[in-house]
Design a protein around this motif. Structure first.
Motif, PDB file in Angstrom:
ATOM      1  N   ASP A   1      12.037 -16.116 -22.771  1.00  0.00           N
ATOM      2  CA  ASP A   1      11.326 -17.217 -22.133  1.00  0.00           C
ATOM      3  C   ASP A   1      11.909 -18.545 -22.612  1.00  0.00           C
ATOM      4  O   ASP A   1      12.730 -18.589 -23.530  1.00  0.00           O
ATOM      5  CB  ASP A   1       9.820 -17.124 -22.350  1.00  0.00           C
TER       6      ASP A   1
ATOM      7  N   VAL B   1      15.121 -18.265 -14.909  1.00  0.00           N
ATOM      8  CA  VAL B   1      15.135 -17.063 -15.737  1.00  0.00           C
ATOM      9  C   VAL B   1      16.242 -17.255 -16.762  1.00  0.00           C
ATOM     10  O   VAL B   1      17.354 -17.645 -16.410  1.00  0.00           O
ATOM     11  CB  VAL B   1      15.407 -15.796 -14.888  1.00  0.00           C
TER      12      VAL B   1
ATOM     13  N   LYS C   1      10.550 -29.089 -22.017  1.00  0.00           N
ATOM     14  CA  LYS C   1      10.759 -28.071 -20.979  1.00  0.00           C
ATOM     15  C   LYS C   1      10.970 -28.725 -19.621  1.00  0.00           C
ATOM     16  O   LYS C   1      11.867 -28.337 -18.870  1.00  0.00           O
ATOM     17  CB  LYS C   1       9.544 -27.137 -20.888  1.00  0.00           C
TER      18      LYS C   1
END
Length: 156
Positions: free
Chosen positions: A146, A133, A24
């Motif tokens: 997500d 987003v 991430k």
């Protein structure tokens, strides 16, 4: 039961789960760089830009657009994500690396990413808190997803 816990697939899933935060972070850093590069080159505000990841001519293409819907920069996201994947694979313990390579069986990772985009696009932009987003766009409509769901789209 112990045999199941020690199976290569279970170990691989555990390792993948532990690696997600690093993945991430790397993905966010790549997108930050891309947004800032586009903003600098075109004298735009990076927080007003949007990145669209889509399948185009057999490739996963990332294109950054401004408010006027003009394309600022485009790149082969499949190749970029493939190189990041291989970079992460170099840090995997040898036993797991062999399992991963066996599971991939010579698959082209960039092609897998293209296939994951079949029938959808991913829109990425900053929110008011400067966080990314992710919006999945399909024929059925749009839905915010997500980052875990985004990453799950690209499992091999």
């Amino acid at each position: 039961m112990l045999k199941d816990l020690l199976s290569p697939e279970v170990q691989l899933k555990k390792y993948w789960k532990r690696q997600r935060p690093k993945l991430k972070d790397d993905l966010s850093a790549m997108m930050d760089d891309l947004f800032l590069q586009a903003a600098d080159q075109c004298e735009e505000n990076p927080f007003e830009l949007i990145l669209i990841l889509s399948k185009q001519k057999g490739q996963a293409i990332a294109t950054v657009y401004n408010r006027q819907k003009s394309a600022l920069i485009s790149m082969d996201a499949g190749q970029l994500l493939q190189s990041k994947f291989l970079e992460h694979l170099d840090m995997v313990p040898t036993a797991l690396k062999n399992i991963i390579l066996e599971k991939l069986e010579g698959q082209d990772i960039a092609s897998n990413i293209v296939e994951a985009l079949k029938g959808k696009r991913i829109l990425i932009h900053y929110d008011k808190n400067e966080a990314f987003v992710f919006v999945e766009v399909t024929k059925q409509g749009k839905k915010i997803i997500d980052i875990n769901t985004f990453l799950d789209n690209f499992e091999f």
